[in-house]
Design a protein around this motif. Structure first.
Motif, PDB file in Angstrom:
ATOM      1  N   PRO A 180      28.522  69.567  20.136  1.00 53.70           N
ATOM      2  CA  PRO A 180      27.558  69.316  21.222  1.00 53.70           C
ATOM      3  C   PRO A 180      28.029  69.743  22.620  1.00 53.70           C
ATOM      4  CG  PRO A 180      27.566  67.473  19.709  1.00 53.70           C
ATOM      5  CD  PRO A 180      28.679  68.396  19.270  1.00 53.70           C
ATOM      6  N   LEU A 181      29.267  69.458  22.974  1.00 49.05           N
ATOM      7  CA  LEU A 181      29.753  69.841  24.294  1.00 49.05           C
ATOM      8  C   LEU A 181      29.816  71.369  24.431  1.00 49.05           C
ATOM      9  CD1 LEU A 181      30.888  69.157  27.070  1.00 49.05           C
ATOM     10  CD2 LEU A 181      33.158  69.000  26.017  1.00 49.05           C
ATOM     11  N   ASN A 182      30.339  72.032  23.405  1.00 45.62           N
ATOM     12  CA  ASN A 182      30.416  73.498  23.438  1.00 45.62           C
ATOM     13  C   ASN A 182      29.023  74.112  23.443  1.00 45.62           C
ATOM     14  OD1 ASN A 182      33.204  73.369  23.447  1.00 45.62           O
ATOM     15  ND2 ASN A 182      33.380  73.614  21.242  1.00 45.62           N
ATOM     16  N   ARG A 183      28.130  73.559  22.635  1.00 43.28           N
ATOM     17  CA  ARG A 183      26.754  74.064  22.568  1.00 43.28           C
ATOM     18  C   ARG A 183      26.095  73.996  23.945  1.00 43.28           C
ATOM     19  NH1 ARG A 183      25.055  77.485  20.103  1.00 43.28           N
ATOM     20  NH2 ARG A 183      23.165  77.996  21.091  1.00 43.28           N
ATOM     21  N   LYS A 184      26.337  72.890  24.655  1.00 38.23           N
ATOM     22  CA  LYS A 184      25.756  72.711  25.985  1.00 38.23           C
ATOM     23  C   LYS A 184      26.297  73.778  26.950  1.00 38.23           C
ATOM     24  CE  LYS A 184      24.847  69.081  29.336  1.00 38.23           C
ATOM     25  NZ  LYS A 184      25.015  67.667  29.649  1.00 38.23           N
ATOM     26  N   LYS A 185      27.595  74.044  26.890  1.00 37.81           N
ATOM     27  CA  LYS A 185      28.196  75.064  27.749  1.00 37.81           C
ATOM     28  C   LYS A 185      27.625  76.444  27.432  1.00 37.81           C
ATOM     29  CE  LYS A 185      32.634  72.697  28.331  1.00 37.81           C
ATOM     30  NZ  LYS A 185      34.083  72.776  28.061  1.00 37.81           N
ATOM     31  N   ILE A 186      27.440  76.732  26.157  1.00 38.90           N
ATOM     32  CA  ILE A 186      26.887  78.025  25.737  1.00 38.90           C
ATOM     33  C   ILE A 186      25.446  78.157  26.219  1.00 38.90           C
ATOM     34  CG2 ILE A 186      26.188  79.414  23.746  1.00 38.90           C
ATOM     35  CD1 ILE A 186      28.690  78.251  22.278  1.00 38.90           C
ATOM     36  N   GLU A 187      24.655  77.103  26.035  1.00 43.14           N
ATOM     37  CA  GLU A 187      23.245  77.147  26.440  1.00 43.14           C
ATOM     38  C   GLU A 187      23.092  77.387  27.936  1.00 43.14           C
ATOM     39  OE1 GLU A 187      21.620  73.544  24.794  1.00 43.14           O
ATOM     40  OE2 GLU A 187      21.508  74.415  22.784  1.00 43.14           O
ATOM     41  N   ARG A 188      23.988  76.821  28.736  1.00 42.86           N
ATOM     42  CA  ARG A 188      23.944  77.081  30.185  1.00 42.86           C
ATOM     43  C   ARG A 188      24.196  78.554  30.477  1.00 42.86           C
ATOM     44  NH1 ARG A 188      27.803  72.878  31.896  1.00 42.86           N
ATOM     45  NH2 ARG A 188      26.763  71.083  31.093  1.00 42.86           N
ATOM     46  N   ALA A 189      25.149  79.149  29.777  1.00 43.29           N
ATOM     47  CA  ALA A 189      25.469  80.564  30.003  1.00 43.29           C
ATOM     48  C   ALA A 189      24.302  81.461  29.606  1.00 43.29           C
ATOM     49  CB  ALA A 189      26.730  80.955  29.230  1.00 43.29           C
ATOM     50  N   LEU A 190      23.526  81.044  28.613  1.00 44.25           N
ATOM     51  CA  LEU A 190      22.431  81.876  28.113  1.00 44.25           C
ATOM     52  C   LEU A 190      21.216  81.904  29.038  1.00 44.25           C
ATOM     53  CD1 LEU A 190      22.546  81.018  24.306  1.00 44.25           C
ATOM     54  CD2 LEU A 190      23.494  83.020  25.491  1.00 44.25           C
ATOM     55  N   GLN A 191      21.254  81.137  30.108  1.00 47.64           N
ATOM     56  CA  GLN A 191      20.114  81.094  31.022  1.00 47.64           C
ATOM     57  C   GLN A 191      20.046  82.292  31.956  1.00 47.64           C
ATOM     58  OE1 GLN A 191      20.278  77.275  32.941  1.00 47.64           O
ATOM     59  NE2 GLN A 191      19.988  76.173  31.034  1.00 47.64           N
ATOM     60  N   VAL A 192      21.179  82.973  32.160  1.00 44.93           N
ATOM     61  CA  VAL A 192      21.225  84.089  33.103  1.00 44.93           C
ATOM     62  C   VAL A 192      22.019  85.232  32.485  1.00 44.93           C
ATOM     63  CG1 VAL A 192      21.999  84.814  35.404  1.00 44.93           C
ATOM     64  CG2 VAL A 192      21.141  82.490  35.060  1.00 44.93           C
ATOM     65  N   PRO A 193      21.498  86.464  32.537  1.00 44.50           N
ATOM     66  CA  PRO A 193      22.264  87.600  32.000  1.00 44.50           C
ATOM     67  C   PRO A 193      23.636  87.723  32.665  1.00 44.50           C
ATOM     68  CG  PRO A 193      20.005  88.254  32.472  1.00 44.50           C
ATOM     69  CD  PRO A 193      20.188  86.867  33.040  1.00 44.50           C
ATOM     70  N   TRP A 194      24.615  87.956  31.859  1.00 43.75           N
ATOM     71  CA  TRP A 194      26.005  88.177  32.250  1.00 43.75           C
ATOM     72  C   TRP A 194      26.697  86.931  32.800  1.00 43.75           C
ATOM     73  CZ3 TRP A 194      28.212  91.810  29.808  1.00 43.75           C
ATOM     74  CH2 TRP A 194      27.431  92.887  29.378  1.00 43.75           C
ATOM     75  N   ARG A 195      26.097  85.794  32.609  1.00 48.36           N
ATOM     76  CA  ARG A 195      26.765  84.552  32.999  1.00 48.36           C
ATOM     77  C   ARG A 195      27.821  84.212  31.947  1.00 48.36           C
ATOM     78  NH1 ARG A 195      23.490  79.194  34.400  1.00 48.36           N
ATOM     79  NH2 ARG A 195      23.372  80.216  36.418  1.00 48.36           N
ATOM     80  N   GLU A 196      28.943  83.685  32.421  1.00 49.14           N
ATOM     81  CA  GLU A 196      30.015  83.238  31.535  1.00 49.14           C
ATOM     82  C   GLU A 196      29.923  81.725  31.391  1.00 49.14           C
ATOM     83  OE1 GLU A 196      34.000  84.808  32.377  1.00 49.14           O
ATOM     84  OE2 GLU A 196      33.022  86.172  33.790  1.00 49.14           O
ATOM     85  N   SER A 197      30.201  81.245  30.187  1.00 48.15           N
ATOM     86  CA  SER A 197      30.224  79.808  29.960  1.00 48.15           C
ATOM     87  C   SER A 197      31.467  79.207  30.603  1.00 48.15           C
ATOM     88  CB  SER A 197      30.236  79.500  28.460  1.00 48.15           C
ATOM     89  OG  SER A 197      31.497  79.855  27.892  1.00 48.15           O
TER      90      SER A 197
END
Length: 177
Positions: A71-88
């Motif tokens: 869950p914690l990792n998934r949340k970090k990944i989902e945040r990164a997926l909101q913007v192109p080229w964003r890093e988690s």
């Protein structure tokens, strides 16, 4: 200081020595290569030629999927997926290994020479000024032939890359040549 490498997720599962580095590492993983893990784990096509090796690698792929689905990792990944080229934010596997997921996007710039995954890997290496780690000789040769401004290490040279590899400031100097 952590060494950073852009790498496909499946290579981390396939090459066990990548999980026991001599120094801290940060594996920068394009998100699309995580999605590819599901197909490899559940697909009928073998990942490895030897059936026992294939079974072992598919188990490791399952473990890596479970790590990314935490869950914690998934949340970090989902945040990164909101913007192109964003890093988690870093996903910590242990005290020596962390993953950074990047929402890489393929573009047509290299589409004729490289498949979409390869394009995302090479673009991530370029945009993040980070060396690429790969086991694909043909990919490495095409990068060199096309004079793509990235540094690439073969998986067999992983220990060298970790111990003796190019420092981030030296990497930028190599790109500028």
């Amino acid at each position: 200081m952590r060494r950073r490498f852009v790498i496909e997720a499946v290579m981390v599962a396939t090459y066990g020595h990548l999980l026991v580095p001599s120094r801290p590492v940060d594996y920068v993983v394009p998100y699309s290569t995580i999605a590819e893990l599901y197909d490899m784990k559940d697909g009928a096509d073998p990942v490895m030629e030897d059936p026992s090796d294939d079974k072992h690698v598919k188990e490791k792929i399952g473990e890596l999927i479970a790590f990314f689905e935490d869950p914690l990792n998934r949340k970090k990944i989902e945040r990164a997926l909101q913007v192109p080229w964003r890093e988690s934010s870093p996903l910590l596997l242990n005290d020596k290994i962390q993953f950074t997921i990047v929402h890489a996007l393929d573009n047509a710039q290299y589409g004729e020479l490289f498949d979409p995954i390869e394009t995302e890997v090479l673009l991530a290496g370029m945009k993040l000024d980070t060396p690429i780690l790969s086991d694909q000789i043909e990919f490495q040769e095409r990068l060199i032939e096309a004079e793509i401004p990235v540094l690439i290490y073969d998986i067999d040279d992983f220990e060298f890359a970790v111990e003796e590899g190019v420092e981030p400031d030296e990497f930028q100097q190599h790109r500028d040549l």
